[in-house]
Write a protein that holds these residues in place. Structure first.
Motif, short mmCIF file in Angstrom:
data_model
loop_
_atom_site.label_atom_id
_atom_site.label_comp_id
_atom_site.label_asym_id
_atom_site.label_seq_id
_atom_site.Cartn_x
_atom_site.Cartn_y
_atom_site.Cartn_z
N ARG A 296 0.83 -1.21 0.00
CA ARG A 296 0.00 0.00 0.00
C ARG A 296 0.86 1.25 0.00
N MET B 104 -0.37 -2.00 -6.44
CA MET B 104 -0.65 -1.31 -5.17
C MET B 104 -2.11 -1.56 -4.79
N LYS B 105 -2.34 -1.72 -3.49
CA LYS B 105 -3.67 -2.03 -2.97
C LYS B 105 -4.09 -1.00 -1.94
N GLY B 106 -5.32 -1.11 -1.51
CA GLY B 106 -5.81 -0.21 -0.46
C GLY B 106 -6.42 1.04 -1.05
N ILE C 143 -6.18 0.13 -6.43
CA ILE C 143 -6.51 1.18 -5.48
C ILE C 143 -7.91 1.67 -5.79
#
Length: 145
Positions: A100, A121-123, A145
């Motif tokens: 993240r 990328m996550k979150g 994201i």
């Protein structure tokens, strides 16, 4: 290296950009005060180190210079600094980033561009990015994201 002050009353240390403390001693270790000395432990280098670990830097396709003991953060792959050593550009597109985006990114006050497109990328986008008054370009496409 030392230079004398204009009044010649005291000697002041002269630091070049590469005269920084090893990254490992710039942790916030109790009883060790270099962490709070921006000359030896530039805060932006600590913020970027946090970014590296949060974005799983050990898995990046190119992490040249990142979190090396004696490297100035302005020499790290994808980091561009102004003459004062302030990060103005973070470009790590298609680099195998995951994890993240950490909140500390909002502490990189000089950032004008962030390009993290085509990674994993996550979150969510940290609200702290809203504090970056110089930011003109935020590219996060092709992430989760």
């Amino acid at each position: 290296h030392f230079v004398s002050s204009s009044s010649n009353e005291s000697l002041l240390p002269l630091h070049r950009d590469d005269d920084i403390a090893p990254l490992s001693v710039c942790n916030n270790v109790r009883g060790f005060d270099l962490f709070h000395d921006p000359t030896w432990c530039p805060p932006e280098r600590n913020f970027l180190r946090n970014f590296y670990y949060e974005a799983k830097g050990q898995e990046w396709t190119n992490s040249t210079g990142w979190v090396e003991e004696f490297n100035n953060h302005c020499q790290w792959h994808g980091v561009v600094c102004n003459e004062e050593g302030q990060v103005i550009n973070l470009t790590l597109r298609n680099g195998g980033l995951s994890g993240r985006i950490p909140d500390v990114i909002g502490n990189l006050a000089g950032l004008e561009m962030i390009d993290l497109r085509d990674n994993d990328m996550k979150g969510s986008i940290p609200s702290e990015i809203g504090h970056l008054s110089n930011l003109t370009s935020l590219i996060l496409s092709f992430n989760k994201i």
